[in-house]
Design a protein around this motif. Structure first.
Motif, PDB file in Angstrom:
ATOM      1  N   SER A  35       9.079  -9.888   0.681  1.00 37.10           N
ATOM      2  CA  SER A  35       7.425  -8.925   0.464  1.00 37.10           C
ATOM      3  C   SER A  35       6.905 -10.618  -0.195  1.00 37.10           C
ATOM      4  N   GLU A  36       5.633 -11.298   0.658  1.00 32.50           N
ATOM      5  CA  GLU A  36       4.754 -11.714   0.089  1.00 32.50           C
ATOM      6  C   GLU A  36       3.487 -11.405  -0.312  1.00 32.50           C
ATOM      7  N   PHE A  37       3.412 -11.100   0.733  1.00 32.74           N
ATOM      8  CA  PHE A  37       2.396 -10.363   1.220  1.00 32.74           C
ATOM      9  C   PHE A  37       1.114  -8.533   1.012  1.00 32.74           C
ATOM     10  N   PHE A  38       2.247  -8.097   1.413  1.00 35.63           N
ATOM     11  CA  PHE A  38       3.178  -6.407   1.100  1.00 35.63           C
ATOM     12  C   PHE A  38       3.160  -6.198   0.014  1.00 35.63           C
ATOM     13  N   THR A  39       3.363  -7.286  -1.119  1.00 31.03           N
ATOM     14  CA  THR A  39       4.691  -6.581  -2.027  1.00 31.03           C
ATOM     15  C   THR A  39       2.825  -5.591  -2.968  1.00 31.03           C
TER      16      THR A  39
ATOM     17  N   ARG B  50       1.058  -3.670  -1.907  1.00 28.81           N
ATOM     18  CA  ARG B  50       0.608  -2.844  -1.279  1.00 28.81           C
ATOM     19  C   ARG B  50       1.684  -1.676  -1.102  1.00 28.81           C
TER      20      ARG B  50
END
Length: 130
Positions: A78-82, A84
């Motif tokens: 994932s690029e956005f949730f890394t 988190r």
């Protein structure tokens, strides 16, 4: 001479009663306790309590490993949730270690080593496959 023999007997009795508790603690050590637990369940050796603790330890370790791998894979893809997912992975790992340490402390206090839901699940899974 008889005093020496009676003290040996007393030491032997004390060692026998503390040995299973030491073995139970060994089985509940995070990550490391998985291997003696697996061996005990595979060989079906030990008391009923020891086998129950071994099943619980194996279930906790597999649950942690599965969650760890899934969260790490999600963080890597994932690029956005890394960030988190990596933080959640850290919380998940910390939770596994804290639960294991909490179970060791409960065992040392003489309290139950069972976890609601997870102990029953471990017994069902292992009774089915072993």
């Amino acid at each position: 001479m008889e005093n020496f023999k009676s003290s040996e007997k007393n030491m032997g009795i004390g060692e026998e009663s503390s040995s299973p508790k030491t073995q139970l603690i060994l089985h509940l050590i995070p990550v490391i306790g998985f291997f003696p637990s697996l061996w005990a369940v595979y060989r079906c050796q030990g008391s009923r309590e020891q086998l129950a603790v071994s099943r619980l330890s194996i279930t906790l370790a597999f649950t942690w490993l599965l969650g760890y791998l899934l969260l790490a894979t999600g963080a890597a893809t994932s690029e956005f949730f890394t960030l988190r997912l990596l933080i959640l992975n850290g919380f998940f790992t910390s939770g596994y270690f804290l639960v294991s340490i909490w179970l060791v402390l409960r065992l040392l206090q003489g309290k139950s080593h069972r976890l609601p839901g997870l102990s029953r699940f471990a017994e069902r899974v292992f009774s089915k496959y072993l």
